[in-house]
Design an enzyme around this catalytic site. Structure first.
Site, PDB file in Angstrom:
ATOM      1  N   LYS A 192       0.884  -1.189   0.000  1.00  0.00           N
ATOM      2  CA  LYS A 192       0.000   0.000   0.000  1.00  0.00           C
ATOM      3  C   LYS A 192       0.916   1.232   0.000  1.00  0.00           C
ATOM      4  CE  LYS A 192      -2.017   2.945   1.946  1.00  0.00           C
ATOM      5  NZ  LYS A 192      -1.838   4.370   1.536  1.00  0.00           N
ATOM      6  N   GLU A 267       9.744   1.935  10.257  1.00  0.00           N
ATOM      7  CA  GLU A 267      10.797   2.872   9.844  1.00  0.00           C
ATOM      8  C   GLU A 267      10.182   4.252   9.929  1.00  0.00           C
ATOM      9  OE1 GLU A 267      13.947   2.522   8.976  1.00  0.00           O
ATOM     10  OE2 GLU A 267      13.913   0.363   9.300  1.00  0.00           O
ATOM     11  N   CYS A 301      13.771  11.147   5.649  1.00  0.00           N
ATOM     12  CA  CYS A 301      13.768  10.702   7.050  1.00  0.00           C
ATOM     13  C   CYS A 301      15.123  10.945   7.688  1.00  0.00           C
ATOM     14  CB  CYS A 301      13.401   9.233   7.124  1.00  0.00           C
ATOM     15  SG  CYS A 301      14.473   8.179   6.162  1.00  0.00           S
ATOM     16  N   GLU A 408      10.290  16.792  14.040  1.00  0.00           N
ATOM     17  CA  GLU A 408      10.673  16.480  12.666  1.00  0.00           C
ATOM     18  C   GLU A 408       9.832  17.387  11.762  1.00  0.00           C
ATOM     19  OE1 GLU A 408       9.186  12.984  10.593  1.00  0.00           O
ATOM     20  OE2 GLU A 408      11.200  12.641   9.820  1.00  0.00           O
TER      21      GLU A 408
HETATM   22  P1  NAD Z   1       2.553   8.768   6.945  1.00  0.00           P
HETATM   23  O1  NAD Z   1       2.823   8.202   8.280  1.00  0.00           O
HETATM   24  O2  NAD Z   1       1.518   9.808   6.803  1.00  0.00           O
HETATM   25  O3  NAD Z   1       2.118   7.597   5.915  1.00  0.00           O
HETATM   26  C1  NAD Z   1       2.905   6.448   5.712  1.00  0.00           C
HETATM   27  C2  NAD Z   1       2.035   5.339   5.139  1.00  0.00           C
HETATM   28  O4  NAD Z   1       1.105   4.907   6.134  1.00  0.00           O
HETATM   29  C3  NAD Z   1       1.189   5.761   3.946  1.00  0.00           C
HETATM   30  O5  NAD Z   1       1.107   4.694   3.022  1.00  0.00           O
HETATM   31  C4  NAD Z   1      -0.168   6.038   4.555  1.00  0.00           C
HETATM   32  O6  NAD Z   1      -1.228   5.912   3.646  1.00  0.00           O
HETATM   33  C5  NAD Z   1      -0.227   4.969   5.625  1.00  0.00           C
HETATM   34  N1  NAD Z   1      -1.106   5.265   6.763  1.00  0.00           N
HETATM   35  C6  NAD Z   1      -1.381   6.478   7.302  1.00  0.00           C
HETATM   36  N2  NAD Z   1      -2.216   6.329   8.347  1.00  0.00           N
HETATM   37  C7  NAD Z   1      -2.464   5.003   8.477  1.00  0.00           C
HETATM   38  C8  NAD Z   1      -3.235   4.212   9.385  1.00  0.00           C
HETATM   39  N3  NAD Z   1      -3.935   4.759  10.362  1.00  0.00           N
HETATM   40  N4  NAD Z   1      -3.237   2.877   9.222  1.00  0.00           N
HETATM   41  C9  NAD Z   1      -2.520   2.304   8.231  1.00  0.00           C
HETATM   42  N5  NAD Z   1      -1.784   3.002   7.350  1.00  0.00           N
HETATM   43  C10 NAD Z   1      -1.751   4.330   7.469  1.00  0.00           C
HETATM   44  O7  NAD Z   1       3.959   9.258   6.413  1.00  0.00           O
HETATM   45  P2  NAD Z   1       4.290  10.133   5.144  1.00  0.00           P
HETATM   46  O8  NAD Z   1       3.783  11.523   5.356  1.00  0.00           O
HETATM   47  O9  NAD Z   1       3.880   9.388   3.919  1.00  0.00           O
HETATM   48  O10 NAD Z   1       5.888  10.120   5.184  1.00  0.00           O
HETATM   49  C11 NAD Z   1       6.652  10.988   5.959  1.00  0.00           C
HETATM   50  C12 NAD Z   1       7.163  10.279   7.200  1.00  0.00           C
HETATM   51  O11 NAD Z   1       7.799   9.071   6.840  1.00  0.00           O
HETATM   52  C13 NAD Z   1       8.217  11.108   7.914  1.00  0.00           C
HETATM   53  O12 NAD Z   1       8.001  11.058   9.303  1.00  0.00           O
HETATM   54  C14 NAD Z   1       9.508  10.404   7.557  1.00  0.00           C
HETATM   55  O13 NAD Z   1      10.553  10.586   8.475  1.00  0.00           O
HETATM   56  C15 NAD Z   1       9.071   8.998   7.482  1.00  0.00           C
HETATM   57  N6  NAD Z   1      10.021   8.216   6.688  1.00  0.00           N
HETATM   58  C16 NAD Z   1      10.817   7.324   7.344  1.00  0.00           C
HETATM   59  C17 NAD Z   1      11.776   6.606   6.625  1.00  0.00           C
HETATM   60  C18 NAD Z   1      12.661   5.606   7.317  1.00  0.00           C
HETATM   61  O14 NAD Z   1      13.231   4.780   6.623  1.00  0.00           O
HETATM   62  N7  NAD Z   1      12.811   5.644   8.624  1.00  0.00           N
HETATM   63  C19 NAD Z   1      11.904   6.823   5.253  1.00  0.00           C
HETATM   64  C20 NAD Z   1      11.074   7.746   4.628  1.00  0.00           C
HETATM   65  C21 NAD Z   1      10.133   8.441   5.352  1.00  0.00           C
END
Ligand code: NAD
Length: 516
Positions: A192, A267, A301, A408
């Site tokens: 997803k 992550e 990230c 962040e």
């Molecule tokens: P997000 O948490 O909004 O979404 C991540 C994923 O989770 C998406 O596919 C989203 O649709 C899904 N999601 C959201 N709410 C959900 C729920 N309640 N249940 C199930 N799935 C759900 O993150 P984002 O805005 O897409 O990305 C930015 C964040 O990701 C930042 O905090 C960044 O640091 C982090 N990130 C971490 C890494 C790493 O490797 N540690 C890499 C890239 C990004």
């Protein structure tokens, strides 16, 4: 700062690209959402809406999990490591070929530089190759027990159906970190992608089919996190959830998964420090800090969003940094000369600029205020872009309790402070709930080892930053995550251990005591 005005080059304003099939993949079929719902894709640079993709219903998710479960029991469970390796190599070949096209899709979706998205797709291909090399080397072991006639062996089995949820900032690269070890280990998956950048993942599904993976091994559903994502995480047919996303999403996903006692890999975010010592190469350190926070417009990230600099060189460092930040070229992410594109979407723009406004209101010294960046889609100076540009921004000596010092931000916003000795540098660097990465700039090898040990971070870079490799494990300490991606260690995240004890002695033992 100005938008690029160099000679013609690949441009977002150029002829529209051919939009690939953006339907979901469930059990080998390309499908729309069951209720026909779609989401729109907007180019964050031009503001143009250029595609739609399905917004999956919980029933669609159920069908995808069912397909993955069926494929696992049907064909995949008994597929040899050699066959999985062959398919993964083929997938890597196809991804290498498709990298420019998939990179372009990502750039039009999340505004990241085309040269970065193309390189990331190429890196993803290397990750598939790396795990292809491991797929037929999942070795068990024999464990010597006290009685040599009792034979104990340990073997690894796939977890089962894995739900892989990714963030919007690097969709294909983040996916490879999960999908490659999951498939090498013999799992089936439901992917997803983020609703803010789904196109490259939906298009990538065609390569899975072309590589020869049987239907149902890899399923892709798209749509909102709160609908498709939540339905996937709470599905009882899912055996492992691997999420890349924000800390709050990580908490929500972990607590939902806990209802079914499903394993989670997380992550999450970072607030990573870069520690610059006076004995370091200052030019290289400034480069590293610029790369750490302004590459990808800070939407990474591993963004090195805190600079901690030895007091002796602090003023000099800030001067050099300001010069470098002012010279950064904002503009069309498709253009090879551009160094920073727009932020990925309106929500992200609002988030980042609200932090900058808050810092301003608190009266924090600003070296560079990126919130008034040029917003120019065509480079003609008319400010006719989508309005999502934020330039390099540097806050100096902010109070540590302020959100701009702690949170962040996920944008091109750096906070800088001086330190007076190594102990203070460590205290400041570790003063965060997050622990994804850290950078150290020093020429003193002893200090490099001391700092690497003292920093609370899953990755420590010394005299470099943002350097990644398929073989190098990556993941967070503290709230930055659970588990590791990449490297041999990540393969074992997608496997479960089985211990087998075969008693060949024929002895009868007391049934009412433990047989040790
Ligand atoms: P997000 O948490 O909004 O979404 C991540 C994923 O989770 C998406 O596919 C989203 O649709 C899904 N999601 C959201 N709410 C959900 C729920 N309640 N249940 C199930 N799935 C759900 O993150 P984002 O805005 O897409 O990305 C930015 C964040 O990701 C930042 O905090 C960044 O640091 C982090 N990130 C971490 C890494 C790493 O490797 N540690 C890499 C890239 C990004």
């Amino acid at each position: 700062m100005s938008a690029s005005s160099s000679p013609p080059a690949p441009s977002s304003a150029g002829p529209p690209m051919t939009v690939p099939d953006l339907r979901m993949t469930i059990g080998g079929r390309r499908v729309e959402a069951g209720d026909g719902a779609v989401m729109e894709v907007t180019n964050p640079y031009t503001g143009e809406q250029w595609a739609t993709f399905p917004d999956a219903t919980p029933d669609d998710v159920d069908a995808a999990v069912g397909a993955a479960g069926g494929a696992l029991a049907g064909v995949w469970r008994d597929t040899t490591g050699y066959e999985r390796a062959r398919l993964l190599h083929r997938l890597a070949d196809l991804l290498e070929e498709a990298a420019p096209h998939l990179g372009e899709l990502e750039t039009r979706d999340n505004g990241k530089l085309l040269r970065e998205t193309t390189k990331q797709a190429g890196f993803a291909a290397r990750v598939y190759r790396y795990y292809a090399g491991l797929a037929d080397k999942i070795l068990g072991s024999v464990i010597p027990l006290e009685d040599p006639l009792v034979f104990d062996y340990l073997t690894y089995e796939p977890m089962g159906v894995c739900a892989l949820l990714t963030a919007w900032n690097s969709p294909l690269q983040l996916l490879a970190n999960k999908l490659a070890p999951a498939l090498a280990a013999g799992n089936t998956v439901v992917i997803k992608p983020s609703e803010h950048a789904s196109t490259s993942t939906l298009a990538f599904a065609a390569l899975i089919e072309r590589a020869g993976f049987p239907p149902g091994i890899v399923n892709v559903v798209s749509g909102r996190g709160t609908r498709a994502g939540a339905a996937l995480v709470e599905h009882p047919g899912v055996d492992l959830v691997s999420l890349t996303g924000g800390v709050d999403t990580g908490r929500a996903v972990a607590s939902t998964a806990a209802r079914n006692v499903t394993k989670v890999l997380l992550e999450l975010g970072g607030r990573s420090p870069q520690v610059v010592f006076a004995d370091g190469d200052l030019e290289a350190a400034v480069d590293g800090v610029v790369a750490g926070i302004f590459a990808a417009a800070g939407q990474s990230c591993i963004a090195g969003s805190r600079a901690l600099v030895a007091a002796d060189v602090y003023d000099r460092f800030l001067e050099m940094l300001e010069q470098r930040a002012r010279a950064i070229r904002l503009g069309d992410p498709m253009h090879p000369d551009t160094q920073m594109g727009p932020l990925a979407n309106a929500q992200q723009y609002e988030r980042v600029t609200s932090y900058i406004r808050e810092g301003r209101r608190a009266g924090v010294r600003l070296l560079n205020d990126g919130a008034d960046a040029a917003d120019d889609a065509t480079g003609d100076g008319k400010g006719d872009g989508s309005g999502l540009f934020v330039g390099p921004t540097v806050f100096v000596d902010a109070d540590h309790s302020l959100p701009i010092a702690r949170d962040e931000i996920f944008g091109p916003v750096l906070a800088a402070w001086p330190f007076h000795d190594e102990a203070e540098a460590v205290t400041l660097a570790n003063n965060s709930d997050l622990g994804l990465a850290a950078g150290v700039w020093t020429r003193d090898i002893n200090r490099a080892f001391r700092m690497s040990r003292a920093l609370t971070a899953g990755t420590v870079w010394v005299n470099t930053y943002r350097k990644v490799a398929p073989a190098a494990p990556f993941g967070g300490f503290r709230r930055s995550g659970v588990g590791r991606e990449r490297g041999v260690v990540a393969l074992y995240e997608y496997l479960q251990t089985k211990n087998v004890i075969i008693d060949t002695t024929g002895h009868r033992a007391d049934p009412f005591t433990v047989r040790s």
